[in-house]
Design an enzyme around this catalytic site. Structure first.
Site, mmCIF file in Angstrom:
data_model
loop_
_atom_site.group_PDB
_atom_site.id
_atom_site.type_symbol
_atom_site.label_atom_id
_atom_site.label_comp_id
_atom_site.label_asym_id
_atom_site.label_seq_id
_atom_site.Cartn_x
_atom_site.Cartn_y
_atom_site.Cartn_z
ATOM 1 N N GLU A 80 0.805 -1.219 0.000
ATOM 2 C CA GLU A 80 0.000 0.000 0.000
ATOM 3 C C GLU A 80 0.842 1.275 0.000
ATOM 4 O O GLU A 80 0.321 2.360 -0.245
ATOM 5 C CB GLU A 80 -0.943 0.000 1.207
ATOM 6 C CG GLU A 80 -2.065 -1.026 1.066
ATOM 7 C CD GLU A 80 -2.985 -1.082 2.271
ATOM 8 O OE1 GLU A 80 -2.570 -0.633 3.353
ATOM 9 O OE2 GLU A 80 -4.115 -1.579 2.125
ATOM 10 N N GLU A 111 6.261 -22.213 7.261
ATOM 11 C CA GLU A 111 6.785 -21.394 8.359
ATOM 12 C C GLU A 111 7.805 -22.143 9.220
ATOM 13 O O GLU A 111 8.436 -21.550 10.082
ATOM 14 C CB GLU A 111 5.647 -20.897 9.243
ATOM 15 C CG GLU A 111 4.960 -21.961 10.070
ATOM 16 C CD GLU A 111 3.945 -21.346 11.027
ATOM 17 O OE1 GLU A 111 4.081 -21.569 12.236
ATOM 18 O OE2 GLU A 111 3.029 -20.641 10.565
#
Length: 273
Positions: A80, A111
Site C-alpha cells: 500500500e 513457516e
C-alpha cells in the site's frame, strides 16, 4: 498450561450456542482492548521508526517477513505504500513464508523452515544499510526467527512484532515490539486480536516513516498515484485547497502535469520569484 498467552483458552466458551448478537458483541468487547495495548507499546515503536528512518535516509530499505496472517499483513502494508506515498516498491518490501501463493492459500510447513527467510531476502541483495522487521504473533515462528538471526549476523538492523511477553522473537530482535493482547475469542485464532494489533502497528510504522521522509505535505498525500477517478478527484480538491484555485484550473493542471507535488512546487517557485 500453555506458556504463551496467544495459546491460552478463550475467555468465552460454548461459542456455538451464542446467538449472532452475542457473538458480535463479545468479539467487539475483546477488540476494544487492542488500541490501549498498542498505546502502551508506543515507546518501543518510536525507537524502531527513528532507527529505520535514519537507515532509509541513507539508502536503506525496510523488509517485513512473516508467515500466515502475520506475513499477509506485512505484504499488505508494503504493497500500500507505493500508491499512497508515491514511492518505489523497493522502499518497503513484504515477504511471506511460502511465497506469494501463500497470500491466498496456506502453504504446508512453509513457516517451519529456519533457512528459507534468509534465502528469500538474499534475492533482494539485503545488506547492512537495510532494516528487517519480523512479524510473528506467537514470537516463535521458525521462518521469522531464522531470518532475524541471519540478518543480525550480516549487520542488518532488526525489529520484531509479537503478541507474547518475552517471546523468542523479542530476545532475538534489536528493537522488539510486544503487543500482549491475551487469549483470542476463538482459542489460538491470532488472525483476530493479534492480527488487529499487528495491523495497527504496521500502519503506524509505515505512515510515520513516510511522513518523516517527506512524503506528506500538511496532512495530504501529495505523492499518491492518480490511478482512478476517485483519486484524481481527491487530487483536484488538494490543489484547490492548497493553492486556492478553482476546480477548472485544478483539472487543467492535473491533466497537464499528472503529479500533485510537481504542481504545488511549481506554484511555490513562482511565488518566491
Amino acid at each position: 498450561m500453555h506458556k504463551f498467552s496467544t495459546e491460552q483458552p478463550s475467555n468465552y466458551d460454548n461459542l456455538e450456542q451464542m446467538d449472532t448478537l452475542e457473538l458480535l458483541t463479545n468479539i467487539n468487547r475483546e477488540d476494544q482492548s487492542v488500541p490501549l495495548i498498542v498505546k502502551n507499546a508506543i515507546s518501543q515503536i518510536e525507537k524502531f521508526v527513528d532507527q529505520t528512518v535514519t537507515r532509509m535516509e541513507n539508502g536503506g530499505r525496510l523488509f517485513y517477513i512473516g508467515a500466515g496472517t502475520s506475513g499477509r499483513l506485512g505484504v499488505l502494508d508494503a504493497s500500500e505504500c507505493p500508491p499512497t506515498f508515491g514511492v518505489p516498491d523497493t522502499w518497503i518490501i513484504g515477504l511471506i513464508a511460502g511465497g506469494d501463493k501463500a497470500l491466498r492459500k496456506a502453504v504446508e510447513n512453509a513457516e517451519d523452515d529456519t533457512d528459507k527467510a534468509w534465502q528469500d531476502l538474499r534475492k533482494f541483495n539485503i545488506n547492512d544499510k537495510d532494516v528487517l522487521m519480523g512479524i510473528a504473533a506467537s514470537g516463535t515462528t521458525p521462518y521469522v526467527l531464522g531470518g532475524i538471526r541471519k540478518a543480525k549476523e550480516n549487520r542488518v538492523l532488526t525489529g520484531g512484532i509479537s503478541c507474547n511477553m518475552n517471546a523468542p522473537l523479542s530476545r532475538e530482535a534489536d528493537y522488539p515490539i510486544e503487543l500482549v493482547v491475551g487469549p483470542e475469542f476463538v482459542t489460538g485464532s491470532t488472525r483476530m486480536k493479534a492480527g488487529t494489533a499487528q495491523k495497527l502497528v504496521l500502519n503506524m510504522i509505515s505512515t510515520s516513516i513516510m511522513i518523516k521522509l517527506g512524503r506528506i505535505r500538511g496532512n495530504k498525500m501529495i505523492d499518491m498515484q492518480l490511478s482512478n477517478k476517485k483519486l484524481v478527484d481527491r487530487g483536484k480538491r488538494m490543489l484547490m485547497e492548497e493553492l486556492d484555485i478553482d476546480e477548472q484550473l485544478a483539472d487543467k493542471l492535473l491533466e497537464k502535469h499528472k503529479n500533485i507535488r510537481k504542481i504545488i512546487e511549481m506554484f511555490d517557485s513562482q511565488a518566491k520569484d
